[in-house]
Enzyme design. Structure first.
Site, PDB file in Angstrom:
ATOM      1  N   CYS A   1       0.839  -1.182   0.000  1.00  0.00           N
ATOM      2  CA  CYS A   1       0.000   0.000   0.000  1.00  0.00           C
ATOM      3  C   CYS A   1       0.878   1.237   0.000  1.00  0.00           C
ATOM      4  O   CYS A   1       1.650   1.476   0.925  1.00  0.00           O
ATOM      5  CB  CYS A   1      -0.909  -0.044   1.221  1.00  0.00           C
ATOM      6  SG  CYS A   1      -1.486   1.531   1.802  1.00  0.00           S
TER       7      CYS A   1
ATOM      8  N   CYS B   1       0.347   3.713   2.742  1.00  0.00           N
ATOM      9  CA  CYS B   1       0.950   3.319   4.020  1.00  0.00           C
ATOM     10  C   CYS B   1       2.440   3.626   3.991  1.00  0.00           C
ATOM     11  O   CYS B   1       3.012   4.068   4.992  1.00  0.00           O
ATOM     12  CB  CYS B   1       0.783   1.834   4.274  1.00  0.00           C
ATOM     13  SG  CYS B   1      -0.888   1.271   4.055  1.00  0.00           S
TER      14      CYS B   1
ATOM     15  N   ASP C   1      34.357  19.025 -19.476  1.00  0.00           N
ATOM     16  CA  ASP C   1      33.239  19.957 -19.352  1.00  0.00           C
ATOM     17  C   ASP C   1      32.338  19.634 -18.163  1.00  0.00           C
ATOM     18  O   ASP C   1      31.151  19.944 -18.167  1.00  0.00           O
ATOM     19  CB  ASP C   1      32.429  20.044 -20.651  1.00  0.00           C
ATOM     20  CG  ASP C   1      32.339  18.706 -21.350  1.00  0.00           C
ATOM     21  OD1 ASP C   1      32.444  17.686 -20.647  1.00  0.00           O
ATOM     22  OD2 ASP C   1      32.172  18.687 -22.572  1.00  0.00           O
TER      23      ASP C   1
ATOM     24  N   ASP D   1      31.095  15.400 -23.082  1.00  0.00           N
ATOM     25  CA  ASP D   1      31.732  14.087 -22.961  1.00  0.00           C
ATOM     26  C   ASP D   1      32.270  13.847 -21.561  1.00  0.00           C
ATOM     27  O   ASP D   1      32.805  12.782 -21.271  1.00  0.00           O
ATOM     28  CB  ASP D   1      32.814  13.885 -24.019  1.00  0.00           C
ATOM     29  CG  ASP D   1      33.923  14.903 -23.906  1.00  0.00           C
ATOM     30  OD1 ASP D   1      33.933  15.674 -22.924  1.00  0.00           O
ATOM     31  OD2 ASP D   1      34.784  14.940 -24.787  1.00  0.00           O
TER      32      ASP D   1
ATOM     33  N   ASP E   1      28.377  19.980 -26.683  1.00  0.00           N
ATOM     34  CA  ASP E   1      29.803  20.173 -26.808  1.00  0.00           C
ATOM     35  C   ASP E   1      30.194  19.504 -28.129  1.00  0.00           C
ATOM     36  O   ASP E   1      29.484  18.635 -28.606  1.00  0.00           O
ATOM     37  CB  ASP E   1      30.466  19.475 -25.607  1.00  0.00           C
ATOM     38  CG  ASP E   1      31.955  19.413 -25.728  1.00  0.00           C
ATOM     39  OD1 ASP E   1      32.562  20.473 -25.943  1.00  0.00           O
ATOM     40  OD2 ASP E   1      32.517  18.309 -25.600  1.00  0.00           O
TER      41      ASP E   1
END
Ligand code: ADP
Ligand code: MG
Length: 702
Positions: free
Chosen positions: A15, A18, A597, A593, A399
């Site tokens: 549930c 619950c 970056d 990549d 990029d």
């Protein structure tokens, strides 16, 4: 204060409402720094203050759980599955007995006292647990509990003389719950199977031959043997043998990879044809397979906005409907002169549909399914929130090097200045670049062929977005783009008309250049086209490379906007201005990549790292990691995200729609109690089944 982390598996948690309550109560416990209940995974994660006794807390958590959902407990032993089955059989037997009595009662002539007695007996048999739970919860002050509401509604029906209805409401409720639990259990299992890349054992080499041990007991430096058909248990390097390795469990990439002595292999992939002897390079917890599992399993902790909203809504919904029920029972009989019993009956229907279960149950399941389906394709999503955001995005920023292009540069020419030879230029460049991870550096080293002699060089420094500096054979060597030359006041010539040129200066004198060309990834053009077709209209290219090369790539791929010659920090600034510009029109994705970056990836609304397999930095920084380096996976990611969102939305509409419909029908006296129960559990069941459709996205392309 220091904390310790615990992760406990729950059984019998059916549930969702619950689960929400259990989480709230456990959070309030003393000594608990944080608590998170992952309903889809059936796990509870706790952080305890480290001076707390974990076993004591565990007992208290157990008490809370059994108070809210009896039958649910923390899994202590492995044996519990057979216990579960026993439990299930017992329940079926009891229900069949109840059903026989119920049918007997229907057959008996109406209005007789034996009939009434049989109905009440059937009610007790079906509802015994529910009634018991509701009393226990009242004692604890939890009034708006679905058990209590069911009990009240059925007792109400008895008082109004509707014995058959009272009993049938309990019957439908319990049988429905049972189906729901069953469906839920099945869904959880099939999602978990998607994620099941866990190796069971490793064959460690000992003096007396291979021995099966748990992968966790193998150390880096140990030798293991992997037989054909076995899963590679830890990351390692091949010492002996050759084989083809299926990496699809990690990358979704269906083409197997050939490996031989000296090659690195990743845990989680499957050895297909030959016997391999590996030297283990990473401990189990640092191996690829554990890192992926950890990432995906923690993913359902980052809840999507929808999920958080529904959780908050659910907490208000039940009291509101109960309030409405009270008004419906009292006001109309007072105002009009209609009989009280008629309105009381209608109010009871309200009580029956006041449980928000159907709503709460399927939403986390839907997101979890989406995350599972994605991981099956080699796309790791770190949370439901990212999946949800990805579905709405219209802007993708890319990029260039290593993301849209392969990052494997071919040297097209070496142009030395008088006084230098081509071989010298290459030597200086290779030495200077020998510690850089930049794709350009790796390509230069590849071309150089040899490993530069470490004794001939030192003092390496990388200047991000520009190049490298080092001392080679006692001379200062600069190697990078025109910007780098400019910084040192060195006049370099114009580069080649196409591609990227690497300029080399020795002791402040320009020595020559290496012209290199990168190739666009084979599937990049078609992937960008599909993204456009999917409504990602705004594409932007950010690169540190020169304008000509950037424009050329953008032109070939149909990318709308280009920003070139950017330093890494400029990329962040440009991305921020794009995010600013797109305020109100969906999140901005950045795809990189992950090598240089990471800053941009973490600044984006959704940072995607491509070719993440084996790159720790990428996995760290990104929100979504694409394990192999196909651009096409972006389309898959977006379509899985959209399908997940669609299904979650359908479930919300379905559940709320049916509830509202029944509230209206009940007010008009058009809905009976048992119809309401039937609709309520039926909708929950449908929602669970619907959520399972997400997984199919992951399979269709395979
Ligand atoms: P991008 O990934 O967008 O191409 P980078 O920031 O990685 O951008 O690099 C930008 C430019 O800086 C490269 O095109 C190259 O000219 C120069 N550069 C960066 N790192 C190096 C390196 N290690 N060696 C030589 N040139 C480099
Ligand atoms: Mg790059």
């Amino acid at each position: 204060m220091e904390t310790t982390r615990h992760e406990w598996t729950l059984t019998g948690l059916g549930c969702a409402n619950c689960a929400r309550k259990i989480e709230a109560e456990v959070r309030k416990m003393e000594g608990v720094a944080s608590a998170r209940l992952d309903f889809a995974n059936s796990k509870i994660y706790l952080e305890l203050d480290s001076d707390q006794d974990a076993d004591g807390i565990r007992e208290r958590v157990k008490t809370i759980i059994s108070g809210i959902e009896p039958g649910c407990c923390i899994n202590d032993t492995e044996a519990s599955e057979s216990d579960d089955r026993m439990h299930f059989r017992k329940r079926i037997a009891i229900y069949i007995a109840g059903l026989v009595i119920f049918i007997a009662a229907i057959i008996l002539p109406g209005g007789s006292w034996p009939e009434t007695l049989l109905f009440v007996t059937a009610w007790l048999i079906f509802g015994g647990q529910v009634i018991a739970k509701s009393f226990r919860n009242i004692l604890k002050g939890r009034v708006f509990d679905e058990n209590f509401l069911m009990t009240i509604a059925t007792i109400g029906a008895f008082i109004l003389g509707e014995y058959a209805e009272g009993a049938s409401v309990m019957l439908f409720y319990q049988v429905g719950e049972m189906f729901q639990e069953y469906a839920l259990d099945k869904s959880r299992r099939s999602i978990r199977r998607l994620l099941d890349i866990k190796p069971e054992y490793a064959n460690i080499m000992t003096e007396s031959g291979p021995v099966k041990v748990s992968p966790a007991n193998v150390r880096p430096g140990d030798r293991i043997m992997v037989l054909p058909g076995e899963r590679i248990p830890l990351d390692g390097r091949v010492l002996e043998g050759h084989s083809s390795v299926d990496t699809s469990p990690l990358t979704g990439e269906s083409l197997p990879r050939d490996v031989q002595a000296g090659d690195e292999v990743l845990s989680g992939s499957i050895n297909q044809s030959g016997v391999l002897t590996l030297e283990v390079t990473k401990s189990y917890e640092n191996s690829t397979v554990s890192r992926i599992l950890e990432l995906v399993q923690n993913a359902s902790g980052r809840k999507a906005v929808t999920e958080r909203f529904i959780t908050r809504f659910a907490a208000k919904y039940t009291p509101a409907v109960v309030g409405l029920a009270a008004m419906l029972a009292i006001l109309p009989p007072l105002i009009t002169s209609t009989p009280f019993s008629q309105w009381a009956y209608r109010a009871l229907v309200f009580l029956v549909i006041s449980c928000p279960c159907a709503l709460v149950i399927s939403i986390p399941l839907g997101f979890f399914g989406g995350i599972g389906a994605a991981s099956r394709q080699g796309i790791l999503v770190k949370g439901g929130n990212y999946l949800e955001a990805l579905a709405r995005t219209e802007t993708m920023v890319f990029d260039k090097t290593g993301t849209l292009t392969t990052g494997v540069f071919q040297v097209t020419g070496i142009v030395p200045r008088p006084g230098f030879t081509g071989q010298e230029i290459l030597h200086y460049a290779a030495c200077a670049e020998s510690y850089s991870t930049h794709p350009l550096a790796r390509s230069v080293l590849e071309r150089y062929g040899d490993n530069p002699d470490p004794a001939r060089m030192d003092d390496h420094a990388e200047i991000p977005g520009k190049g490298v500096r080092a001392r080679v054979d006692g001379k200062q060597v600069l190697c990078g783009n025109r910007k780098l030359m400019g910084d040192y006041g060195i006049a370099a010539d114009e580069g080649a008309s196409a591609g990227t040129s690497l300029y080399v200066a020795v002791d402040g004198v320009y020595a020559g250049r290496i012209d290199m060309e990168d190739t666009i990834k084979p599937d990049a053009a078609s992937a960008l086209e599909s993204l456009q077709a999917m409504g990602i209209h705004d594409t932007v290219l950010l690169t540190g490379d020169v304008r000509e090369t950037a424009n050329e790539v953008a032109g070939r791929l149909g990318i709308g906007r280009v920003h070139s010659q950017l330093l890494p920090q400029d990329k962040v600034t440009v991305l921020e201005s794009i995010i600013e510009e797109k305020k109100g029109s969906g999140p901005v994705v950045f795809v990189g990549d992950g090598i240089n970056d990471a800053a941009v990836i973490s600044r984006a609304d959704i940072g995607i790292a491509m070719g993440g397999i084996g790159s720790d930095a990428a996995i760290e920084a990104a929100d979504i990691v694409i394990m192999n380096d196909e651009v096409g996976k972006l389309c898959d990611a977006v379509s899985i995200a959209r399908k997940t969102r669609r299904i979650v939305f359908q479930n919300i509409v379905l559940a709320l729609g049916v509830k509202i419909l029944f509230l209206i029908m009940a007010t008009g006296g058009l809905a009976t109690l048992w119809e309401a129960v039937f609709a309520d559990v039926g909708v929950a069941l449908l929602a669970v089944l619907n959520a399972m459709r997400v997984i199919k996205t992951g399979r269709s392309r395979r």
